[in-house]
Design a protein around this motif. Structure first.
Motif, PDB file in Angstrom:
ATOM      1  N   ILE A 178       8.355  13.840  -9.962  1.00  0.00           N
ATOM      2  CA  ILE A 178       8.733  13.792  -8.552  1.00  0.00           C
ATOM      3  C   ILE A 178       9.388  12.470  -8.161  1.00  0.00           C
ATOM      4  N   GLU A 179       9.982  12.521  -6.973  1.00  0.00           N
ATOM      5  CA  GLU A 179      10.440  11.328  -6.271  1.00  0.00           C
ATOM      6  C   GLU A 179       9.641  11.251  -4.973  1.00  0.00           C
ATOM      7  N   VAL A 180       9.392  10.043  -4.504  1.00  0.00           N
ATOM      8  CA  VAL A 180       8.626   9.864  -3.264  1.00  0.00           C
ATOM      9  C   VAL A 180       9.422   8.995  -2.306  1.00  0.00           C
ATOM     10  N   TYR A 181       9.601   9.499  -1.096  1.00  0.00           N
ATOM     11  CA  TYR A 181      10.327   8.766  -0.065  1.00  0.00           C
ATOM     12  C   TYR A 181       9.419   8.587   1.154  1.00  0.00           C
ATOM     13  N   GLU A 211      14.854   5.083   3.959  1.00  0.00           N
ATOM     14  CA  GLU A 211      14.452   6.459   3.654  1.00  0.00           C
ATOM     15  C   GLU A 211      15.038   6.956   2.329  1.00  0.00           C
ATOM     16  N   LYS A 212      16.057   6.278   1.805  1.00  0.00           N
ATOM     17  CA  LYS A 212      16.695   6.734   0.572  1.00  0.00           C
ATOM     18  C   LYS A 212      16.096   6.093  -0.676  1.00  0.00           C
ATOM     19  N   ALA A 213      15.116   5.216  -0.501  1.00  0.00           N
ATOM     20  CA  ALA A 213      14.508   4.530  -1.645  1.00  0.00           C
ATOM     21  C   ALA A 213      13.383   5.383  -2.225  1.00  0.00           C
ATOM     22  N   ASP A 214      13.490   5.681  -3.518  1.00  0.00           N
ATOM     23  CA  ASP A 214      12.466   6.449  -4.229  1.00  0.00           C
ATOM     24  C   ASP A 214      11.366   5.489  -4.681  1.00  0.00           C
ATOM     25  N   LEU A 215      10.264   5.440  -3.923  1.00  0.00           N
ATOM     26  CA  LEU A 215       9.208   4.475  -4.225  1.00  0.00           C
ATOM     27  C   LEU A 215       8.447   4.819  -5.497  1.00  0.00           C
ATOM     28  N   ALA A 216       8.448   6.081  -5.870  1.00  0.00           N
ATOM     29  CA  ALA A 216       7.726   6.478  -7.080  1.00  0.00           C
ATOM     30  C   ALA A 216       8.368   5.894  -8.329  1.00  0.00           C
ATOM     31  N   ASN A 217       9.654   5.651  -8.263  1.00  0.00           N
ATOM     32  CA  ASN A 217      10.384   5.152  -9.430  1.00  0.00           C
ATOM     33  C   ASN A 217      11.020   3.788  -9.151  1.00  0.00           C
ATOM     34  N   THR A 218      10.385   3.037  -8.265  1.00  0.00           N
ATOM     35  CA  THR A 218      10.819   1.686  -7.942  1.00  0.00           C
ATOM     36  C   THR A 218       9.780   0.700  -8.437  1.00  0.00           C
ATOM     37  N   LYS A 219      10.219  -0.358  -9.094  1.00  0.00           N
ATOM     38  CA  LYS A 219       9.286  -1.365  -9.578  1.00  0.00           C
ATOM     39  C   LYS A 219       8.909  -2.314  -8.438  1.00  0.00           C
ATOM     40  N   TRP A 220       7.683  -2.790  -8.497  1.00  0.00           N
ATOM     41  CA  TRP A 220       7.218  -3.740  -7.490  1.00  0.00           C
ATOM     42  C   TRP A 220       7.661  -5.145  -7.863  1.00  0.00           C
ATOM     43  N   MET A 261       0.823  -1.204   0.000  1.00  0.00           N
ATOM     44  CA  MET A 261       0.000   0.000   0.000  1.00  0.00           C
ATOM     45  C   MET A 261       0.864   1.263   0.000  1.00  0.00           C
ATOM     46  N   MET A 262       2.014   1.199   0.677  1.00  0.00           N
ATOM     47  CA  MET A 262       2.956   2.322   0.625  1.00  0.00           C
ATOM     48  C   MET A 262       3.405   2.569  -0.819  1.00  0.00           C
ATOM     49  N   TRP A 263       3.769   1.483  -1.479  1.00  0.00           N
ATOM     50  CA  TRP A 263       4.244   1.593  -2.860  1.00  0.00           C
ATOM     51  C   TRP A 263       3.136   2.101  -3.774  1.00  0.00           C
ATOM     52  N   GLN A 264       1.924   1.596  -3.596  1.00  0.00           N
ATOM     53  CA  GLN A 264       0.811   2.037  -4.434  1.00  0.00           C
ATOM     54  C   GLN A 264       0.513   3.520  -4.231  1.00  0.00           C
ATOM     55  N   PHE A 265       0.610   3.985  -2.991  1.00  0.00           N
ATOM     56  CA  PHE A 265       0.358   5.398  -2.740  1.00  0.00           C
ATOM     57  C   PHE A 265       1.438   6.258  -3.400  1.00  0.00           C
ATOM     58  N   ALA A 266       2.675   5.787  -3.375  1.00  0.00           N
ATOM     59  CA  ALA A 266       3.748   6.522  -4.051  1.00  0.00           C
ATOM     60  C   ALA A 266       3.485   6.612  -5.549  1.00  0.00           C
TER      61      ALA A 266
END
Length: 462
Positions: free
Chosen positions: A403-406, A424-433, A384-389
């Motif tokens: 944007i980037e989302v942390y 905290e350094k992982a950009d979830l907006a640009n990370t694949k699931w 759900m964190m990843w989906q919100f990002a």
């Protein structure tokens, strides 16, 4: 040879009785969801829902249409109960329930998953050939028998559900009572207020009380199905199940699951017993009769499919062993695994957005996007964190911003201490699931996250 065993003819009273129970429970579930405000809270008020990943396209149904969907599904449940237009009714209900199941995870509950599986069972089971409107319309389909697989399928599914529910409880947070202490807080306050007998009300608030029911819950899940199937223990097991499920219904507030589980218990009794209880005027089934019944020419194919399904159900709850990390911490492999009522999570989670064009950083106000329920759920659920990002990335893209989302998250399990949960350094907006593996942006579980604070009794709020 096993195929012949699956197609051995038995009395069909069990599937007829369960069809009636199933239909009535679905009416109560679907119309009750509207009446209690569940549909409003889950599908009407939110602007988005946290769907199962891949089902985001269902968001177009959010809002008022969901009232009509649940109202319609309740009506279909009534038709199933009556055995009216059974084949099309069961298909529609199974499709509709599957749709709403995959549309949201905020209220994830194992009984929703079990209902979905059973709904698809009903599509293929001829439960409309006795005491059904269909028999009145088409008398030639009337039958007093079915095939043994229609009973065995339910028994094996129940055995899988309860066995894995028991195995999942074998961890310190359950066996030492941590989880149930947290869950029984409300019950303890209610007992303090309404029961004027201090020895009982004080005991309800102790760890010993929680531990007793923790062990009873483990033992119940482990032996209840074998005990229901064995003639010598069947009656005692049934009344134990009745007490257990009604107690859970009152103290844990878990919807229709206790009653659904009791309805499924009809398959643990001999078919002839169910006939005598529910249909005393029904003629006894004679194995040699030539009544109308389903004809399965592809018996071998069906037997293979039967084995594949049962094997898949056995595998799903074990898949988390293929994923690095503790499933209680990562949640990876938690769903669809009968890990029922195992732990509570508390969390503090912050999301930060960084504008790529100027590096400006801002804290996301979750109130601007999510309901209260969604805010409470997102904090300890990695998917759900990843989906919100991903949602934030798309919303900012509409404004022409990249944007980037942390995220910074800390979680507590079963009232234990808080630990850092995300990188905290992982950009979830640009990370694949990673659909079938571990999310590398989750921190490793601490050696002991189950140690609770020194608080052996529930707070007294008199």
């Amino acid at each position: 040879m096993f195929g012949n065993f699956l197609f051995h003819r038995i009395d069909n009273s069990q599937i007829i009785a369960f069809r009636i129970f199933f239909g009535l429970l679905m009416v109560a579930e679907c119309w009750g969801a509207i009446a209690t405000g569940w549909v409003k809270e889950t599908f009407v008020e939110p602007t988005i829902t946290f769907t199962f990943i891949g089902f985001e396209w269902t968001n177009f149904l959010l809002g008022t249409p969901m009232y009509y969907i649940f109202g319609f599904l309740g009506l279909i449940g009534l038709l199933i109960c009556l055995g009216a237009f059974y084949r099309i009714s069961t298909v529609i209900f199974a499709l509709g329930w599957s749709l709403v199941y995959f549309m949201q995870k905020e209220h994830y509950n194992n009984h929703y998953y079990l209902v979905m599986l059973i709904a698809w069972f009903m599509v293929f089971i001829p439960a409309n050939r006795y005491r059904a409107v269909d028999v009145w319309i088409w008398p030639q389909i009337r039958s007093t028998y079915t095939f043994y697989w229609t009973r065995l399928l339910f028994i094996l599914q129940l055995l899988i559900v309860y066995t894995y529910a028991a195995v999942a409880k074998l961890y310190p947070g359950w066996m030492n009572g941590d989880f149930l202490m947290a869950r029984y807080m409300g019950f303890g306050r209610w007992a303090d207020k309404h029961i004027q007998w201090d020895p009982l009300t004080q005991f309800v608030q102790t760890r010993e009380f929680a531990q007793i029911f923790s062990w009873l819950g483990f033992g119940f899940d482990l032996i209840i199905i074998p005990a229901l199937l064995w003639k010598k223990t069947r009656v005692i097991a049934f009344f134990s199940a009745l007490f257990f499920h009604l107690f859970n219904s009152v103290t844990l507030h878990i919807g229709i699951f206790p009653y659904f589980a009791l309805a499924l218990a009809v398959f643990c009794f001999p078919p002839e017993t169910i006939r005598k209880i529910f249909f005393p005027k029904k003629s006894t089934f004679l194995p040699g009769s030539n009544e109308f019944g389903p004809r399965h020419k592809n018996q071998t194919v069906f037997t293979v499919i039967f084995f594949i399904y049962i094997s898949w159900q056995i595998y799903l709850p074990l898949r988390h062993w293929q994923i690095p990390g503790d499933v209680l911490w990562t949640e990876e492999g938690h769903r669809l695994s009968w890990r029922m009522m195992l732990r509570t999570k508390s969390a503090t989670t912050y999301f930060y957005v960084v504008d790529k064009s100027n590096g400006k950083r801002e804290t996301v106000n979750l109130n601007d996007y999510l309901t209260h329920l969604q805010r409470s759920r997102i904090t300890g659920k990695p998917d759900m964190m990843w989906q919100f990002a991903q949602y934030l990335r798309k919303e900012y893209a509409k404004k022409g911003k990249e944007i980037e989302v942390y995220t910074k998250a800390r979680i507590s399990i079963n009232g234990g201490p808080y630990f850092e949960y995300t990188d905290e350094k992982a950009d979830l907006a640009n990370t694949k699931w990673n659909y079938f593996g571990h999310q590398e942006w989750l921190r490793q579980a601490p050696a002991d996250y189950t140690k609770v604070a020194e608080k052996e009794k529930l707070p007294n709020r008199n």
